[in-house]
Design an enzyme around this catalytic site. Structure first.
Site, mmCIF file in Angstrom:
data_model
loop_
_atom_site.group_PDB
_atom_site.id
_atom_site.type_symbol
_atom_site.label_atom_id
_atom_site.label_comp_id
_atom_site.label_asym_id
_atom_site.label_seq_id
_atom_site.Cartn_x
_atom_site.Cartn_y
_atom_site.Cartn_z
ATOM 1 C CG ASP A 110 -60.722 -23.720 47.325
ATOM 2 O OD1 ASP A 110 -59.850 -23.778 48.205
ATOM 3 O OD2 ASP A 110 -61.162 -24.724 46.739
ATOM 4 C CG ASP A 159 -55.785 -27.314 46.672
ATOM 5 O OD1 ASP A 159 -54.865 -26.785 46.024
ATOM 6 O OD2 ASP A 159 -55.665 -27.675 47.854
ATOM 7 C CG ASP A 178 -63.412 -27.357 44.812
ATOM 8 O OD1 ASP A 178 -62.891 -26.546 45.606
ATOM 9 O OD2 ASP A 178 -62.990 -28.515 44.643
#
Length: 179
Positions: free
Chosen positions: A8, A10, A133
């Site tokens: 990922d 961000d 996240d």
């Protein structure tokens, strides 16, 4: 055939938390820390409701994100063993697409455009591993997951957690040494 990893952007290679803190201090003159954000969601990060969303919709937000500590070196190391893809659910903020691509070209110029995936729903991703996240991405992933520590996932414990990039490398190193 090499195993593959979806990473990922961000909150994993791009430090969104620090950007929120920096922009809040810039605009409101108040210094918060990452510990102040722990356990909150985007709607409750700051006293001003909806501010995090307003930040991410602002021009320059994604382009000026700080790089997560250790991310560049770790991704390079992973590329020695794995097929690495940068995967971002960027369609939620379509105006972010050119900024995210430019950010990757500046900070991760060694990642081929072929290995960059901007999508909406990450459940379509079919790599061996996913480092993310957000639980919404990890919970629906069919491969092995590594949850990168973030303010919004501090209470979650049903994925292997990595607090930083050194821990990611250690988790994957142990995973490979048991085979």
């Amino acid at each position: 055939m090499r195993k593959s990893i979806a990473i990922d952007m961000d909150g994993v290679i791009a430090d969104v938390e620090q950007q929120f803190l920096d922009w809040y201090q810039r605009d409101y003159g108040t210094l918060f820390t990452k510990d102040d954000l722990a356990g909150k969601n985007d709607d409750t990060l700051f006293p001003e409701a909806g501010l995090a969303r307003r930040f991410v919709l602002s021009p320059g937000f994604f382009l000026s994100l700080p790089v997560m500590d250790g991310a560049v070196e770790a991704v390079k190391k992973l590329m020695e063993t794995y097929e690495v893809y940068i995967v971002s659910a960027a369609m939620e903020f379509p105006l972010s697409l050119p900024e995210k691509l430019e950010w990757l070209n500046i900070n991760f110029p060694f990642i081929s455009w072929r290995n960059i995936v901007f999508c909406g729903d990450k459940s379509i991703i079919n790599t061996d591993y996913m480092i993310d996240d957000h639980l919404k991405n990890l919970d629906n992933f069919k491969g092995k997951t590594i949850m990168f520590h973030a303010y919004h996932n501090v209470s979650a414990n049903h994925h292997v957690r990595a607090n930083n990039w050194d821990e990611v490398l250690n988790i994957l190193s142990k995973e490979n040494s048991t085979k």
